[in-house]
Scaffold this motif. Sequence first.
Motif, PDB file in Angstrom:
ATOM      1  N   CYS A  19       4.582  -8.018   3.714  1.00 34.86           N
ATOM      2  CA  CYS A  19       5.887  -7.398   3.908  1.00 34.86           C
ATOM      3  C   CYS A  19       6.991  -8.457   3.862  1.00 34.86           C
ATOM      4  CB  CYS A  19       5.920  -6.662   5.248  1.00 34.86           C
ATOM      5  SG  CYS A  19       7.509  -5.883   5.617  1.00 34.86           S
ATOM      6  N   GLY A  20       6.807  -9.561   4.572  1.00 33.88           N
ATOM      7  CA  GLY A  20       7.803 -10.626   4.565  1.00 33.88           C
ATOM      8  C   GLY A  20       7.964 -11.277   3.210  1.00 33.88           C
TER       9      GLY A  20
ATOM     10  N   LEU B 147       1.993   3.188   6.765  1.00 33.94           N
ATOM     11  CA  LEU B 147       2.044   1.839   6.189  1.00 33.94           C
ATOM     12  C   LEU B 147       1.494   1.819   4.765  1.00 33.94           C
ATOM     13  CD1 LEU B 147       0.967  -0.516   9.130  1.00 33.94           C
ATOM     14  CD2 LEU B 147       3.236  -0.235   8.144  1.00 33.94           C
ATOM     15  N   ALA B 148       0.394   2.497   4.543  1.00 34.65           N
ATOM     16  CA  ALA B 148      -0.200   2.514   3.213  1.00 34.65           C
ATOM     17  C   ALA B 148       0.765   3.112   2.185  1.00 34.65           C
ATOM     18  CB  ALA B 148      -1.511   3.300   3.229  1.00 34.65           C
ATOM     19  N   VAL B 149       1.447   4.186   2.560  1.00 28.07           N
ATOM     20  CA  VAL B 149       2.416   4.806   1.649  1.00 28.07           C
ATOM     21  C   VAL B 149       3.578   3.865   1.389  1.00 28.07           C
ATOM     22  CG1 VAL B 149       4.070   6.689   1.419  1.00 28.07           C
ATOM     23  CG2 VAL B 149       1.774   7.156   2.284  1.00 28.07           C
ATOM     24  N   TYR B 150       4.101   3.237   2.444  1.00 25.90           N
ATOM     25  CA  TYR B 150       5.256   2.353   2.285  1.00 25.90           C
ATOM     26  C   TYR B 150       4.949   1.174   1.360  1.00 25.90           C
ATOM     27  CZ  TYR B 150       7.126   4.791   6.421  1.00 25.90           C
ATOM     28  OH  TYR B 150       7.583   5.734   7.308  1.00 25.90           O
ATOM     29  N   TYR B 151       3.807   0.526   1.590  1.00 29.69           N
ATOM     30  CA  TYR B 151       3.469  -0.638   0.766  1.00 29.69           C
ATOM     31  C   TYR B 151       3.181  -0.243  -0.681  1.00 29.69           C
ATOM     32  CZ  TYR B 151       3.231  -3.683   4.861  1.00 29.69           C
ATOM     33  OH  TYR B 151       3.545  -4.413   5.978  1.00 29.69           O
ATOM     34  N   GLY B 152       2.519   0.895  -0.866  1.00 30.53           N
ATOM     35  CA  GLY B 152       2.237   1.334  -2.228  1.00 30.53           C
ATOM     36  C   GLY B 152       3.504   1.603  -3.016  1.00 30.53           C
ATOM     37  N   LEU B 153       4.461   2.299  -2.397  1.00 32.46           N
ATOM     38  CA  LEU B 153       5.718   2.590  -3.086  1.00 32.46           C
ATOM     39  C   LEU B 153       6.516   1.313  -3.358  1.00 32.46           C
ATOM     40  CD1 LEU B 153       6.824   5.807  -1.154  1.00 32.46           C
ATOM     41  CD2 LEU B 153       5.837   5.661  -3.451  1.00 32.46           C
TER      42      LEU B 153
ATOM     43  N   LEU C   7      15.186   2.267   0.969  1.00 35.18           N
ATOM     44  CA  LEU C   7      14.547   3.176   1.913  1.00 35.18           C
ATOM     45  C   LEU C   7      13.243   2.594   2.464  1.00 35.18           C
ATOM     46  CD1 LEU C   7      15.097   6.556   0.027  1.00 35.18           C
ATOM     47  CD2 LEU C   7      16.199   5.839   2.165  1.00 35.18           C
ATOM     48  N   ASP C   8      12.629   1.682   1.731  1.00 30.53           N
ATOM     49  CA  ASP C   8      11.321   1.133   2.092  1.00 30.53           C
ATOM     50  C   ASP C   8      11.418  -0.285   2.649  1.00 30.53           C
ATOM     51  OD1 ASP C   8       8.621   0.935   2.364  1.00 30.53           O
ATOM     52  OD2 ASP C   8       8.155   0.901   0.236  1.00 30.53           O
ATOM     53  N   TRP C   9      12.627  -0.852   2.754  1.00 31.33           N
ATOM     54  CA  TRP C   9      12.796  -2.287   3.023  1.00 31.33           C
ATOM     55  C   TRP C   9      12.049  -2.746   4.283  1.00 31.33           C
ATOM     56  CZ3 TRP C   9      15.200  -6.410   0.611  1.00 31.33           C
ATOM     57  CH2 TRP C   9      15.461  -7.543   1.391  1.00 31.33           C
ATOM     58  N   VAL C  10      12.405  -2.222   5.435  1.00 31.55           N
ATOM     59  CA  VAL C  10      11.661  -2.549   6.658  1.00 31.55           C
ATOM     60  C   VAL C  10      11.169  -1.286   7.351  1.00 31.55           C
ATOM     61  CG1 VAL C  10      12.611  -4.825   7.146  1.00 31.55           C
ATOM     62  CG2 VAL C  10      13.853  -2.815   7.887  1.00 31.55           C
TER      63      VAL C  10
ATOM     64  N   ALA D  37       3.684 -10.576  -9.266  1.00 32.64           N
ATOM     65  CA  ALA D  37       2.704 -10.964  -8.252  1.00 32.64           C
ATOM     66  C   ALA D  37       2.974 -10.271  -6.919  1.00 32.64           C
ATOM     67  CB  ALA D  37       2.729 -12.490  -8.075  1.00 32.64           C
ATOM     68  N   SER D  38       4.232 -10.120  -6.566  1.00 26.93           N
ATOM     69  CA  SER D  38       4.576  -9.456  -5.302  1.00 26.93           C
ATOM     70  C   SER D  38       4.212  -7.978  -5.342  1.00 26.93           C
ATOM     71  CB  SER D  38       6.065  -9.621  -5.013  1.00 26.93           C
ATOM     72  OG  SER D  38       6.393 -10.988  -4.848  1.00 26.93           O
ATOM     73  N   GLY D  39       4.394  -7.333  -6.494  1.00 22.94           N
ATOM     74  CA  GLY D  39       3.980  -5.947  -6.619  1.00 22.94           C
ATOM     75  C   GLY D  39       2.484  -5.777  -6.412  1.00 22.94           C
ATOM     76  N   ALA D  40       1.696  -6.709  -6.969  1.00 27.27           N
ATOM     77  CA  ALA D  40       0.245  -6.653  -6.779  1.00 27.27           C
ATOM     78  C   ALA D  40      -0.127  -6.864  -5.312  1.00 27.27           C
ATOM     79  CB  ALA D  40      -0.430  -7.706  -7.665  1.00 27.27           C
ATOM     80  N   LEU D  41       0.577  -7.767  -4.629  1.00 24.41           N
ATOM     81  CA  LEU D  41       0.298  -8.003  -3.216  1.00 24.41           C
ATOM     82  C   LEU D  41       0.542  -6.744  -2.379  1.00 24.41           C
ATOM     83  CD1 LEU D  41       1.781 -11.573  -2.577  1.00 24.41           C
ATOM     84  CD2 LEU D  41      -0.629 -10.892  -2.468  1.00 24.41           C
ATOM     85  N   CYS D  42       1.549  -5.979  -2.742  1.00 21.32           N
ATOM     86  CA  CYS D  42       1.827  -4.736  -2.005  1.00 21.32           C
ATOM     87  C   CYS D  42       0.668  -3.754  -2.117  1.00 21.32           C
ATOM     88  CB  CYS D  42       3.116  -4.101  -2.517  1.00 21.32           C
ATOM     89  SG  CYS D  42       4.618  -4.959  -2.012  1.00 21.32           S
ATOM     90  N   ALA D  43       0.030  -3.712  -3.270  1.00 23.59           N
ATOM     91  CA  ALA D  43      -1.135  -2.835  -3.428  1.00 23.59           C
ATOM     92  C   ALA D  43      -2.257  -3.265  -2.484  1.00 23.59           C
ATOM     93  CB  ALA D  43      -1.613  -2.851  -4.877  1.00 23.59           C
ATOM     94  N   VAL D  44      -2.446  -4.586  -2.341  1.00 20.42           N
ATOM     95  CA  VAL D  44      -3.447  -5.107  -1.405  1.00 20.42           C
ATOM     96  C   VAL D  44      -3.093  -4.707   0.029  1.00 20.42           C
ATOM     97  CG1 VAL D  44      -4.488  -7.211  -0.474  1.00 20.42           C
ATOM     98  CG2 VAL D  44      -4.035  -7.029  -2.926  1.00 20.42           C
ATOM     99  N   ALA D  45      -1.798  -4.812   0.384  1.00 23.33           N
ATOM    100  CA  ALA D  45      -1.371  -4.454   1.739  1.00 23.33           C
ATOM    101  C   ALA D  45      -1.628  -2.975   2.027  1.00 23.33           C
ATOM    102  CB  ALA D  45       0.109  -4.785   1.919  1.00 23.33           C
TER     103      ALA D  45
END
Length: 447
Positions: free
Chosen positions: A265-266, A322-328, A357-360, A416-424
């Motif tokens: 997230c950070g 959390l899963a929805v937020y990180y995926g989006l 809408l998804d920032w924090v 790379a950050s987009g891929a990390l969000c999928a992992v999160a």
Amino acid sequence: MTQTTGRPTHPESASAGPAPAVTGPAWHRIHRAWSVAAVTFVTIIGAAGFASLPGLLIEPLHGEFGWSRGTIGFAASVNLALYGLTAPFAAALMDRFGIRKVVACALTVIAAGAGLTVFMTAAWQLVLCWGVLVGLGSGSMALAFAATVTNRWFSARRGLVTGILTAAGASGQLVFLPLLSWIVEHHDWRPAAVTVSVAALVVVPFVWLLLRDHPADVGLAPYGSDTPVPKPAAAPGAARRAVKALRDAVRTGPFWLLAGTFAICGATTNGLVKTHFVPAAHDHGMPMTAAAGLLAVVGVFDVVGTIASGWFTDRFEARRLLAVYYGLRGISLMFLPMLLAPSVHPPMVFFIVFYGLDWVATVPPTIALCREHYGEDSAIVFGWVLASHQVGAAVVAFLGGVARDAFGSYDVVWYASGALCAVAALMALVIRRRPRAGAGLPDAAEV
């Protein structure tokens, strides 16, 4: 000033009129908890001004001093890392010395660090002033502050209050970012640094005069509770307590999953977008003020998204949120390199709204999961989880600048950050759910 017409400390008041609502006694005035939350909101807004500036300083400092973007990014990464590493100790210090003293000192340190940058002539001074001083001060004003206030003053509506206080940081960005970008573009970066310093100092009197450490200080029960909670004795050994809470938490699986997701997230917010969006947009020919304006719009919708997330957290399972937020978030970051252009166009506006809408929005469910699993130590444990958030932000703030120096663009960092969000998103779903019956008792006892 501190009294209400309802008297939750006297049980006979329950029979003196209509039956109380299930969420607590029938107060005839606004409960003091809401004024404390309001002061906390304004305080975080004042402290958030510093967070708006680093992304605006990259190009001016590069042009004036010739420092590389990697060097400037390193100072920002020190700031972000200390912000996170200070948070758990700050939460324990608030238990030891009180919220007012810790927050007032933190704001003063922020003001000193930001103000001293106007005299710097070498890169190490940027690291010292903006990285160390502002990092330490802001760490004491981190989201652990919001978690501490929420835990002490509220028994009901905790998710909503957490969302509102989290949104304060975005509100600070909304207030300061357009102003600071205008100052940097028209009057150089030094007046902008002074503006941040003054803003932090202005909030100190409000904290000292209006903030209270505990409901017991004014003879009240927490909002939503009929049962007064005695003010705990000052807890000595703040550092020892913070370390003990970490030692206990690292033995549990949920801590590592929460820390891992929050590190991502950070990395994908403070480390990437807040630090590098403005220079990345400028690389594509967009004026700095226009790019800063887009980040301010992120702040507008962040307020909406975070408050809504707090409302959702009171009603839905936190790990699924959390899963929805990180995926989006990951999907939106994958599209960003294709949207950057010299001017603002509708697809970019859609990205800004969607991303804002998804920032924090991840903060309320993360705090809720910490509260569910770690009870009375939840604010301190969340401080350590927040440390991972800032370490992730620090790594990407530095590597983002290095990648820009090496490849001439930020594209690889966005993907790379987009891929990390999928992992999160996957990690969030793995967090085990604590049985509600077991989670209820700590919730009732939390302060």
